[in-house]
Design an enzyme around this catalytic site. Structure first.
Site, PDB file in Angstrom:
ATOM      1  N   HIS A  93      49.543 -11.459  14.739  1.00  0.00           N
ATOM      2  CA  HIS A  93      48.655 -12.445  14.116  1.00  0.00           C
ATOM      3  C   HIS A  93      48.380 -12.080  12.659  1.00  0.00           C
ATOM      4  O   HIS A  93      48.482 -12.906  11.762  1.00  0.00           O
ATOM      5  CB  HIS A  93      47.340 -12.526  14.897  1.00  0.00           C
ATOM      6  CG  HIS A  93      46.420 -13.611  14.413  1.00  0.00           C
ATOM      7  ND1 HIS A  93      45.661 -13.495  13.255  1.00  0.00           N
ATOM      8  CD2 HIS A  93      46.147 -14.840  14.917  1.00  0.00           C
ATOM      9  CE1 HIS A  93      44.969 -14.601  13.085  1.00  0.00           C
ATOM     10  NE2 HIS A  93      45.247 -15.434  14.082  1.00  0.00           N
ATOM     11  N   GLU A 124      49.329 -13.931   9.318  1.00  0.00           N
ATOM     12  CA  GLU A 124      48.266 -13.961   8.311  1.00  0.00           C
ATOM     13  C   GLU A 124      48.008 -12.589   7.695  1.00  0.00           C
ATOM     14  O   GLU A 124      46.872 -12.169   7.544  1.00  0.00           O
ATOM     15  CB  GLU A 124      46.970 -14.482   8.949  1.00  0.00           C
ATOM     16  CG  GLU A 124      47.084 -15.890   9.489  1.00  0.00           C
ATOM     17  CD  GLU A 124      45.814 -16.355  10.184  1.00  0.00           C
ATOM     18  OE1 GLU A 124      44.787 -15.639  10.095  1.00  0.00           O
ATOM     19  OE2 GLU A 124      45.836 -17.419  10.821  1.00  0.00           O
ATOM     20  N   HIS A 156      49.536 -19.717  18.564  1.00  0.00           N
ATOM     21  CA  HIS A 156      50.330 -19.126  17.476  1.00  0.00           C
ATOM     22  C   HIS A 156      51.790 -18.947  17.884  1.00  0.00           C
ATOM     23  O   HIS A 156      52.706 -19.222  17.105  1.00  0.00           O
ATOM     24  CB  HIS A 156      49.742 -17.770  17.065  1.00  0.00           C
ATOM     25  CG  HIS A 156      48.527 -17.887  16.212  1.00  0.00           C
ATOM     26  ND1 HIS A 156      48.555 -18.431  14.945  1.00  0.00           N
ATOM     27  CD2 HIS A 156      47.241 -17.533  16.430  1.00  0.00           C
ATOM     28  CE1 HIS A 156      47.343 -18.405  14.425  1.00  0.00           C
ATOM     29  NE2 HIS A 156      46.530 -17.869  15.305  1.00  0.00           N
TER      30      HIS A 156
END
Length: 207
Positions: A93, A124, A156
């Site tokens: 993530h 990210e 995601h």
């Protein structure tokens, strides 16, 4: 309300990130309601307090993840995949939290284990997909298996990693000339990972 006196909490987080901090704060607010409250480690374990413990957790997850990926891709070993110009990219993530360093540490562990055809990127944070792609090209990789480095293969994984849109990792890699396949499986679906959470829980309970 149920009469619980001793509370042990096992987070299903990957690392000591922002959500882990929020959990710690939420549980801390209720500490006076119990005789004892203990919070176990996230999957990748402690950060910095004991290098041996950190490495053992990361090493275990690295071995479990690569073994699962190689099996799902239909290879006998990482070396066999490497010989065919195939690599494995694990998508995390990412976070603005300083714990983002766990991703680079995890890839360093993969390298330390000799897994040269494995890469870690984040949606990210750093390492980014662009950074991963540059390194794939240096190694002249032809085919890439992409797999979530996440406990759950949720939004995601299904959109940022495997979505049909042009900005998904799968689409970007294809547009860059790579042959790709998606391994849609979260870490939490792997029995050996579940066992690691249980191990952390038992350790916290014994403290």
């Amino acid at each position: 309300a149920n009469g619980v006196k001793n509370l042990v909490v096992q987070p299903t987080h990957l690392m000591h990130g922002a959500e882990y901090d929020e959990l710690m704060e939420a549980v801390d607010a209720y500490k006076d309601k119990f005789e004892s409250v203990k919070i176990a480690e996230p999957l990748l374990g402690e950060v910095g307090s004991d290098a041996t413990v950190v490495n053992e957790d990361k090493k275990a997850v690295a071995e479990i993840l690569t073994e699962e990926a190689v099996e799902k891709a239909g290879y006998d070993s990482l070396d066999a995949a490497k010989e065919e110009g195939t690599a494995f990219v694990f998508m995390g993530h990412g976070t603005e939290h300083f714990a983002n360093s766990a991703y680079s540490q995890f890839e360093n562990m993969l390298r330390d284990l000799g897994h040269e055809s494995t890469y870690v990127g984040t949606v990210e944070g750093f390492p980014s997909l662009d950074y991963v792609i540059r390194r794939l090209k240096i190694r002249e990789i032809k085919k890439v298996y992409v797999m979530p480095l996440m406990i759950v293969a949720g939004d995601h994984a299904r959109n940022d990693l495997a979505g049909a849109e042009a900005d998904s990792w799968d689409s970007i890699l294809k547009a860059d000339g790579f042959e790709t396949e998606v391994i849609m499986k979260g870490l939490g679906e792997i029995d050996a990972i579940a066992e690691m959470f249980v191990k952390h829980l038992k350790k916290a309970e014994s403290l």
